[in-house]
Design a protein around this motif. Sequence first.
Motif, short mmCIF file in Angstrom:
data_model
loop_
_atom_site.label_atom_id
_atom_site.label_comp_id
_atom_site.label_asym_id
_atom_site.label_seq_id
_atom_site.Cartn_x
_atom_site.Cartn_y
_atom_site.Cartn_z
N SER A 24 0.84 -1.19 0.00
CA SER A 24 0.00 0.00 0.00
C SER A 24 0.88 1.25 0.00
CB SER A 24 -0.93 -0.02 1.21
OG SER A 24 -0.19 -0.19 2.41
N VAL A 25 0.24 2.40 0.03
CA VAL A 25 0.97 3.67 0.06
C VAL A 25 1.54 3.89 1.46
CG1 VAL A 25 0.77 6.17 -0.23
CG2 VAL A 25 -0.60 4.64 -1.63
N HIS A 26 2.78 4.39 1.51
CA HIS A 26 3.41 4.69 2.80
C HIS A 26 4.05 6.06 2.78
CE1 HIS A 26 3.01 0.72 4.74
NE2 HIS A 26 3.01 0.27 3.49
N LYS A 27 4.12 6.66 3.95
CA LYS A 27 4.80 7.95 4.09
C LYS A 27 6.30 7.79 4.21
CE LYS A 27 0.86 10.27 6.27
NZ LYS A 27 0.39 10.98 7.49
N THR A 28 6.76 6.57 4.55
CA THR A 28 8.19 6.32 4.71
C THR A 28 8.57 5.01 4.04
OG1 THR A 28 7.96 5.08 6.78
CG2 THR A 28 8.16 7.48 6.96
N VAL A 29 9.84 4.90 3.68
CA VAL A 29 10.35 3.64 3.14
C VAL A 29 10.28 2.55 4.20
CG1 VAL A 29 12.41 2.48 2.25
CG2 VAL A 29 11.82 4.76 1.43
N ALA A 30 10.56 2.90 5.44
CA ALA A 30 10.54 1.90 6.51
C ALA A 30 9.17 1.24 6.61
CB ALA A 30 10.92 2.56 7.85
N GLY A 31 8.11 2.01 6.48
CA GLY A 31 6.77 1.43 6.54
C GLY A 31 6.51 0.49 5.38
N ALA A 32 6.96 0.87 4.19
CA ALA A 32 6.78 0.00 3.02
C ALA A 32 7.59 -1.29 3.16
CB ALA A 32 7.19 0.76 1.75
N VAL A 33 8.81 -1.19 3.70
CA VAL A 33 9.65 -2.38 3.88
C VAL A 33 9.02 -3.30 4.92
CG1 VAL A 33 11.87 -3.21 4.70
CG2 VAL A 33 11.77 -1.28 3.13
N ALA A 63 17.70 -10.16 -2.51
CA ALA A 63 17.55 -11.42 -1.77
C ALA A 63 16.84 -11.24 -0.44
CB ALA A 63 18.92 -12.05 -1.54
N THR A 64 17.12 -10.14 0.27
CA THR A 64 16.56 -9.92 1.60
C THR A 64 15.90 -8.54 1.65
OG1 THR A 64 18.54 -8.85 2.51
CG2 THR A 64 18.45 -11.27 2.60
N THR A 65 15.01 -8.39 2.63
CA THR A 65 14.39 -7.08 2.81
C THR A 65 15.37 -6.07 3.39
OG1 THR A 65 13.49 -7.82 4.94
CG2 THR A 65 12.03 -7.94 3.02
N GLY A 66 16.44 -6.54 4.01
CA GLY A 66 17.48 -5.63 4.45
C GLY A 66 18.16 -4.93 3.29
N LEU A 67 18.49 -5.70 2.25
CA LEU A 67 19.07 -5.10 1.04
C LEU A 67 18.05 -4.19 0.35
CD1 LEU A 67 20.98 -8.19 -0.41
CD2 LEU A 67 22.02 -6.02 0.32
N THR A 68 16.80 -4.64 0.30
CA THR A 68 15.75 -3.81 -0.29
C THR A 68 15.66 -2.47 0.43
OG1 THR A 68 14.48 -5.76 -0.95
CG2 THR A 68 13.28 -3.67 -0.78
N SER A 69 15.69 -2.52 1.75
CA SER A 69 15.60 -1.29 2.54
C SER A 69 16.75 -0.34 2.23
CB SER A 69 15.59 -1.64 4.04
OG SER A 69 15.60 -0.47 4.82
N ALA A 70 17.96 -0.86 2.18
CA ALA A 70 19.13 -0.01 1.94
C ALA A 70 19.02 0.69 0.59
CB ALA A 70 20.41 -0.84 2.01
N ILE A 71 18.69 -0.06 -0.46
CA ILE A 71 18.62 0.52 -1.80
C ILE A 71 17.43 1.45 -1.93
CG2 ILE A 71 18.28 -0.07 -4.23
CD1 ILE A 71 19.93 -2.62 -3.68
N ALA A 72 16.29 1.06 -1.39
CA ALA A 72 15.09 1.90 -1.52
C ALA A 72 15.22 3.19 -0.73
CB ALA A 72 13.86 1.12 -1.06
N ARG A 73 15.84 3.17 0.43
CA ARG A 73 16.05 4.40 1.19
C ARG A 73 16.93 5.37 0.42
NH1 ARG A 73 18.98 4.17 5.30
NH2 ARG A 73 18.15 6.00 6.37
N PHE A 74 17.94 4.84 -0.28
CA PHE A 74 18.79 5.68 -1.11
C PHE A 74 18.00 6.27 -2.27
CE2 PHE A 74 21.74 5.48 -4.91
CZ PHE A 74 22.23 6.77 -4.74
#
Length: 385
Positions: free
Chosen positions: A93-102, A269-280
């Motif tokens: 869904s829509v999120h105000k932050t990347v952390a919420g989407a992750v 591979a992991t949501t940790g990597l997803t978080s790092a790239i998406a936050r950037f």
Amino acid sequence: MLDVPVIDRRPVQRSSGSPVSGRPETGAPPDAEVLRSLFSSTVPGTVGFEEELLLVHRGTWLPAAEAAALIADIGDPRVKPELLAGQIEIATSVHKTVAGAVDELRSCRELLAAGCGSDLAVIAAPVHPLVDGLNALSPTGRAARLRARYGEVIGRQLVSSLQVHLAFGDADCTLSVYHALRDLLPELAALAGAAPFAGGRDTGLCSVRPVIASELPRQGVPPIINSWEEFATDLAWGASVMGSSEWWWELRPHLRYGTLELRVLDVQATTGLTSAIARFVYALAARLAELHRLGTLQSPAPTWRIAENRWAALRDGVRGELLDLRTGESRPTRRCLHDLIDAAEPFAPGGLDDVRAVVDKPPVDHLRTLGPKGVVPWLAEVFTA
């Protein structure tokens, strides 16, 4: 890969709380006025993800054409079928932050893992490392239509990306950031490259996914869009043979939600990597929006120059070199990325050290130590890590 909503079943959040009048839901190409209204009425700074995943058999680790049954058993509207019968999509869904989407992405991965039982597993692989050929399509009308239009090429599209939707709340800003991100697609491809294997062999590339995808039209570096009038004309020109959902470029204005959809990233591979790239990516887009407001963004670079850098990025990842799009000066890709990270960091609460770690220790190196036969069981093991 294809146009499945990222934002539950509503339009993207809008400041008015209601859809834009005349938004393009009927299939008729929108005019420039409708486009401006759509891209000006989103809530700036909101973000959502689409993540494409593969279903595999444990033991053989080959694709399992059973995604439809698994999706039906889970019964969650965020977990959706894709074009191929062994592919699944998570749409947040829509999120105000990347952390919420992750966080939402992680919870959906856990739902999938729990639903697999002992015989199946879900993995986040841009390309299945052991497969190179035709795959079964999902039993949907859309898959049948695309098969009729594009032939067996569709059956080779067992490719998975992470798609990030970014909202700016301003049509002019959206188009300016589109062109600025377009220039930077090679850097982002190098950062996220995680598909060295296909058909059980090392392709010599850091990501072979875009090479496979390029068998279809409208792939890779998107065109310059000089105005919303020009975009409306182009959409109308192609309306008889394709819809806007088949603008499969690595970056596109999304006509259903009024977002920029970044499609260049390999699934991680992991949501940790997803978080790092998406936050950037999110921080970088915020910086580019600020530069638009200051009037300091450069004009779009020629497509062929970006494409030249794109090929270097797919081949060498962060270990290669990229050419300055204006001067032709060659610079290490790592240096280019670190400079972009430094510039984006003021827009990233908590900093961007996690993405610096990805640049300095790219995940593709670990995949190569595992080899094509070792990658899939490892991906299954870390899927919910």
